[in-house]
Design a protein around this motif. Sequence first.
Motif, short mmCIF file in Angstrom:
data_model
loop_
_atom_site.label_atom_id
_atom_site.label_comp_id
_atom_site.label_asym_id
_atom_site.label_seq_id
_atom_site.Cartn_x
_atom_site.Cartn_y
_atom_site.Cartn_z
N ALA A 283 -31.70 -43.98 61.81
CA ALA A 283 -30.31 -43.49 61.73
C ALA A 283 -30.19 -42.37 60.69
O ALA A 283 -29.47 -41.39 60.90
CB ALA A 283 -29.38 -44.65 61.39
N ASN A 284 -30.92 -42.50 59.58
CA ASN A 284 -30.86 -41.49 58.53
C ASN A 284 -31.42 -40.16 59.01
O ASN A 284 -30.84 -39.09 58.76
CB ASN A 284 -31.64 -41.98 57.30
CG ASN A 284 -31.38 -41.12 56.08
OD1 ASN A 284 -30.27 -40.71 55.82
ND2 ASN A 284 -32.44 -40.84 55.33
N ALA A 285 -32.54 -40.19 59.72
CA ALA A 285 -33.15 -38.96 60.23
C ALA A 285 -32.22 -38.27 61.23
O ALA A 285 -32.08 -37.04 61.24
CB ALA A 285 -34.50 -39.27 60.87
N ARG A 286 -31.58 -39.06 62.08
CA ARG A 286 -30.65 -38.48 63.05
C ARG A 286 -29.47 -37.82 62.35
O ARG A 286 -29.03 -36.73 62.72
CB ARG A 286 -30.13 -39.57 64.00
CG ARG A 286 -31.17 -40.14 64.93
CD ARG A 286 -30.51 -41.09 65.91
NE ARG A 286 -31.49 -41.87 66.62
CZ ARG A 286 -31.31 -42.33 67.85
NH1 ARG A 286 -30.19 -42.09 68.49
NH2 ARG A 286 -32.24 -43.06 68.44
N HIS A 287 -28.95 -38.51 61.33
CA HIS A 287 -27.77 -37.99 60.62
C HIS A 287 -28.09 -36.65 59.95
O HIS A 287 -27.31 -35.68 60.06
CB HIS A 287 -27.29 -39.00 59.58
CG HIS A 287 -26.20 -38.48 58.70
ND1 HIS A 287 -24.90 -38.32 59.14
CD2 HIS A 287 -26.21 -38.07 57.40
CE1 HIS A 287 -24.16 -37.82 58.16
NE2 HIS A 287 -24.93 -37.67 57.09
#
Length: 313
Positions: free
Chosen positions: A244-248
């Motif tokens: 989720a962090n990489a996508r954000h």
Amino acid sequence: IAAAVEIWAQGPAALPPPREPRTPVLPVEGERNVLITSALPYVNNVPHLGNIIGCVLSADTFARYCRLRGWNTLFVCGTDEYGTATETRALQEGLSPRELCDRYHALHADVYTWFRISFDHFGRTTTPQQTRIAQDIFQRLLARGFLLQDTLEQLRCESCGRYLADRFVEGTCPFCGYAEARGDQCDRCGKLINAVELQNPQCKLCRGTPVVTPTQHLFLDLPKLEGRLEAWLERTWAAGEWTANARHITRTWLRDGLKPRCITRDLTWGTPVPLDGFRDKVFYVWFDAPIGYLSITANYTEHWERWWKNPQQ
């Protein structure tokens, strides 16, 4: 869970036979081939536990798991050795950049050997293979129209007779007023800074006052790639393998729109730019360093492209 308990109860007899070690490790048709890299540690200091835990140890654990599973596994890493931080540290220690890199590369290698990190190859980025592959990628980008030329205003120290790369200048942050901000980022507020935006700039080498001077540089034309990149990301995100962090973070970059990114620097320590008018410059370390994964593999085996250019495997 039941299957795991059953296998555990059977003990080592349930394990597949160990793979016979091969040198070099190359992809095998019809088998599961796994290439593992851990983030290249920067070479200007002695590694500490945080460095090892942050990337090297987790990659090593995964490599050992893959080998226990009987998968054909190659695990490579090496020291990242170009960039202004190396030049800065070399000046502090009274060494040439090459001498500094030789010293700290050996220290890194000794530390990881002591911890029994199971690299198949631990290399470095200051090699002829790095120069060849980085320059080849640059020439391909140039031939396909993905590079721009533009003028940048940079700080130049007339006393030292050199343009000042980000880390060779410090001054007052224009955002928060911190008096010791670097020419690339403020350590207090975390904002990225263009060195010419610093208030009261000083050359870190002689403490003189630099002047703003125009200089020509090359840029990666990221806006030209934006549409293709977004389409690729949507397909990749649908597979569900991004955190989720990489996508954000990636969505934030795309939301603001990609900008051309400068890939050259007025330095001497780095991979030379193979283009007339720019031969006195080197590649910016963040263009150059990721290519280190390829060149380190190429120093391990001449068949490196079977790992890096083999999407069917």
